[in-house]
Scaffold this motif. Structure first.
Motif, mmCIF file in Angstrom:
data_model
loop_
_atom_site.group_PDB
_atom_site.id
_atom_site.type_symbol
_atom_site.label_atom_id
_atom_site.label_comp_id
_atom_site.label_asym_id
_atom_site.label_seq_id
_atom_site.Cartn_x
_atom_site.Cartn_y
_atom_site.Cartn_z
ATOM 1 N N ARG A 1 0.717 -1.243 0.104
ATOM 2 C CA ARG A 1 0.082 0.086 -0.097
ATOM 3 C C ARG A 1 0.856 1.067 -0.211
ATOM 4 N NH1 ARG A 1 -2.585 -3.077 4.118
ATOM 5 N NH2 ARG A 1 -4.581 -3.886 3.362
ATOM 6 N N LYS A 2 2.013 1.019 0.649
ATOM 7 C CA LYS A 2 2.694 2.558 0.795
ATOM 8 C C LYS A 2 3.592 2.526 -0.569
ATOM 9 C CE LYS A 2 3.955 1.987 5.858
ATOM 10 N NZ LYS A 2 5.246 1.706 6.706
ATOM 11 N N LEU A 3 3.964 1.476 -1.098
ATOM 12 C CA LEU A 3 4.562 1.749 -2.459
ATOM 13 C C LEU A 3 3.508 2.239 -3.669
ATOM 14 C CD1 LEU A 3 7.036 1.189 -4.138
ATOM 15 C CD2 LEU A 3 6.009 -1.208 -4.759
ATOM 16 N N VAL A 4 2.310 1.857 -3.425
ATOM 17 C CA VAL A 4 1.382 2.065 -4.246
ATOM 18 C C VAL A 4 0.936 3.736 -4.347
ATOM 19 C CG1 VAL A 4 -1.100 2.210 -5.020
ATOM 20 C CG2 VAL A 4 0.233 0.104 -4.542
ATOM 21 N N SER A 5 1.052 4.295 -2.915
ATOM 22 C CA SER A 5 0.876 5.584 -2.693
ATOM 23 C C SER A 5 2.221 6.608 -2.923
ATOM 24 C CB SER A 5 0.668 5.862 -1.117
ATOM 25 O OG SER A 5 1.779 5.496 -0.412
ATOM 26 N N MET A 6 3.275 5.963 -3.373
ATOM 27 C CA MET A 6 4.487 6.710 -3.741
ATOM 28 C C MET A 6 4.874 6.378 -5.127
ATOM 29 S SD MET A 6 7.008 6.194 -0.471
ATOM 30 C CE MET A 6 7.181 4.373 -0.972
ATOM 31 N N LYS A 7 5.792 7.263 -5.533
ATOM 32 C CA LYS A 7 6.176 7.127 -6.803
ATOM 33 C C LYS A 7 6.948 5.934 -7.293
ATOM 34 C CE LYS A 7 8.883 9.396 -10.563
ATOM 35 N NZ LYS A 7 9.718 10.789 -10.759
ATOM 36 N N SER A 8 6.718 5.367 -8.525
ATOM 37 C CA SER A 8 7.165 3.911 -8.852
ATOM 38 C C SER A 8 8.525 3.806 -8.808
ATOM 39 C CB SER A 8 6.216 3.286 -9.959
ATOM 40 O OG SER A 8 6.818 1.916 -10.139
ATOM 41 N N ASP A 9 9.282 2.952 -8.224
ATOM 42 C CA ASP A 9 10.809 3.121 -8.655
ATOM 43 C C ASP A 9 11.211 1.720 -9.190
ATOM 44 O OD1 ASP A 9 10.297 1.251 -6.246
ATOM 45 O OD2 ASP A 9 11.743 2.457 -4.876
ATOM 46 N N GLY A 10 10.292 0.666 -9.349
ATOM 47 C CA GLY A 10 10.709 -0.579 -10.184
ATOM 48 C C GLY A 10 10.606 -1.738 -9.018
ATOM 49 N N LEU B 1 -7.878 -10.759 1.188
ATOM 50 C CA LEU B 1 -6.513 -10.772 0.748
ATOM 51 C C LEU B 1 -6.275 -10.276 -0.741
ATOM 52 C CD1 LEU B 1 -4.334 -12.489 3.635
ATOM 53 C CD2 LEU B 1 -4.667 -9.925 3.327
ATOM 54 N N THR B 2 -6.817 -11.551 -1.328
ATOM 55 C CA THR B 2 -6.469 -11.749 -2.680
ATOM 56 C C THR B 2 -7.324 -10.420 -3.375
ATOM 57 O OG1 THR B 2 -6.571 -14.063 -2.508
ATOM 58 C CG2 THR B 2 -7.112 -13.043 -4.817
ATOM 59 N N GLN B 3 -8.500 -10.076 -3.065
ATOM 60 C CA GLN B 3 -9.314 -9.036 -3.690
ATOM 61 C C GLN B 3 -8.563 -7.639 -3.260
ATOM 62 O OE1 GLN B 3 -13.211 -9.069 -2.109
ATOM 63 N NE2 GLN B 3 -13.842 -10.773 -3.420
ATOM 64 N N GLU B 4 -7.932 -7.408 -2.212
ATOM 65 C CA GLU B 4 -7.168 -6.075 -2.042
ATOM 66 C C GLU B 4 -5.903 -6.211 -2.673
ATOM 67 O OE1 GLU B 4 -6.314 -2.798 0.302
ATOM 68 O OE2 GLU B 4 -7.995 -3.690 -0.251
ATOM 69 N N PHE B 5 -5.214 -7.222 -3.098
ATOM 70 C CA PHE B 5 -4.048 -7.239 -3.734
ATOM 71 C C PHE B 5 -4.535 -6.924 -5.189
ATOM 72 C CE2 PHE B 5 -1.261 -9.781 -6.489
ATOM 73 C CZ PHE B 5 -0.200 -9.096 -6.419
ATOM 74 N N TYR B 6 -5.544 -7.501 -5.598
ATOM 75 C CA TYR B 6 -5.890 -7.107 -7.015
ATOM 76 C C TYR B 6 -6.235 -5.594 -7.231
ATOM 77 C CZ TYR B 6 -5.819 -12.185 -8.197
ATOM 78 O OH TYR B 6 -5.172 -13.566 -8.494
ATOM 79 N N ARG B 7 -7.055 -5.405 -6.261
ATOM 80 C CA ARG B 7 -7.215 -3.904 -6.307
ATOM 81 C C ARG B 7 -6.234 -2.954 -6.416
ATOM 82 N NH1 ARG B 7 -8.162 0.345 -3.274
ATOM 83 N NH2 ARG B 7 -7.527 -0.658 -1.333
ATOM 84 N N LEU B 8 -5.170 -3.138 -5.410
ATOM 85 C CA LEU B 8 -3.823 -2.332 -5.401
ATOM 86 C C LEU B 8 -3.256 -2.563 -6.703
ATOM 87 C CD1 LEU B 8 -2.829 -3.086 -1.591
ATOM 88 C CD2 LEU B 8 -3.957 -0.803 -2.550
ATOM 89 N N ARG B 9 -2.983 -3.593 -7.039
ATOM 90 C CA ARG B 9 -1.972 -3.978 -8.299
ATOM 91 C C ARG B 9 -2.881 -3.047 -9.309
ATOM 92 N NH1 ARG B 9 -0.815 -9.783 -10.312
ATOM 93 N NH2 ARG B 9 -3.106 -9.689 -10.672
ATOM 94 N N SER B 10 -4.014 -3.034 -9.681
ATOM 95 C CA SER B 10 -5.003 -2.181 -10.715
ATOM 96 C C SER B 10 -4.754 -0.744 -10.393
ATOM 97 C CB SER B 10 -6.327 -2.501 -10.732
ATOM 98 O OG SER B 10 -6.464 -3.946 -10.897
ATOM 99 N N LYS C 1 -1.886 4.215 -12.131
ATOM 100 C CA LYS C 1 -0.920 5.387 -12.000
ATOM 101 C C LYS C 1 0.475 5.284 -12.680
ATOM 102 C CE LYS C 1 1.641 7.112 -7.906
ATOM 103 N NZ LYS C 1 2.033 6.825 -6.257
ATOM 104 N N GLN C 2 0.966 4.222 -13.017
ATOM 105 C CA GLN C 2 2.233 4.014 -13.821
ATOM 106 C C GLN C 2 1.691 4.432 -15.139
ATOM 107 O OE1 GLN C 2 3.036 -0.188 -13.173
ATOM 108 N NE2 GLN C 2 4.565 0.322 -11.784
ATOM 109 N N GLN C 3 0.636 3.882 -15.894
ATOM 110 C CA GLN C 3 0.371 4.537 -16.984
ATOM 111 C C GLN C 3 0.201 5.923 -17.225
ATOM 112 O OE1 GLN C 3 -3.165 2.162 -18.172
ATOM 113 N NE2 GLN C 3 -1.992 0.397 -18.241
#
Length: 218
Positions: free
Chosen positions: A28-37, A86-95, A100-102
């Motif tokens: 979640r912290k990673l999603v809220s910040m700028k992607s660094d790979g 947990l699975t649904q939350e993961f898919y939501r965050l990944r989407s 955000k990356q796009q």
């Protein structure tokens, strides 16, 4: 099957659930910040943990199906619900991260296009300024050519006029030797000839000066 096997499965399920909670917090912290790979590594860890938890739940399902009590069935249901959440939350965050990356990619592309446009616009402006300067030089050169042509034409006319006056003077001189009374007229013509000579000299000087300037401009 022994009860210790069920307890071991529950213990393993709780460990994986706690591990997934920690991984999801970091994600979640990673999603809220700028992607660094680094999101690829965390996503791989979460997917591996979810798969392991799914396998443990399947083993618990087999235990309950073989004649486990209703209490065990409720416990299994709870673990399966946790896995689903947990699975649904993961898919939501990944989407959300993918969107955000796009978006960031489109912004970078737009900034690149804008910078490219600014460079091309500056280049076009410089080219246009150079063309304007060349056109101004060409107009000035053309005007100078016209002035020189007019001066040359005037010089030619004066030369012709001088030749004409020279012939007339010669004839009048011949006549004056025979007719002394015409001396007054001859003196007037000489004065006119002197004035024309002065004018001719001035025009020739101007033409020479203009031709010198024209040669320098080339």
């Amino acid at each position: 099957m022994e009860a210790s096997s069920w307890d071991a499965l529950r213990k393993q399920a709780r460990r994986l659930e706690a591990q997934l909670d920690d991984q999801m917090i970091a994600y979640r912290k990673l999603v809220s910040m700028k992607s660094d790979g680094s999101e690829n590594d965390i996503e791989s860890d979460i997917e591996r943990s979810l798969k392991q938890l799914q396998q443990v739940n399947s083993q618990m399902q087999t235990w309950v199906s073989s004649g486990g009590s209703e209490v065990l069935s409720h416990t299994l249901t709870r673990h399966m619900e946790i896995l689903q959440d947990l699975t649904q939350e993961f898919y939501r965050l990944r989407s959300s991260l993918r969107v955000k990356q796009q978006h960031a990619s489109l912004l970078d592309l737009r900034d690149f296009d804008r910078a490219k446009f600014d460079v091309e616009e500056a280049s076009d402006s410089a080219d246009q300024a150079l063309l304007r300067e060349q056109a101004a030089i060409s107009r000035s050169t053309g005007q100078m050519d016209n002035v020189i042509s007019q001066a040359q034409a005037t010089l030619g006319a004066l030369m012709t006029q001088r030749s004409t006056f020279g012939g007339i003077t010669t004839k009048i001189s011949n006549v004056s030797s025979r007719l002394p009374s015409i001396n007054h007229v001859l003196a007037s013509i000489r004065r006119k000839k002197s004035m024309d000579t002065i004018i001719l000299s001035l025009v020739a000087s101007v033409c020479a000066f203009l031709m010198f300037i024209y040669w320098l401009s080339k």
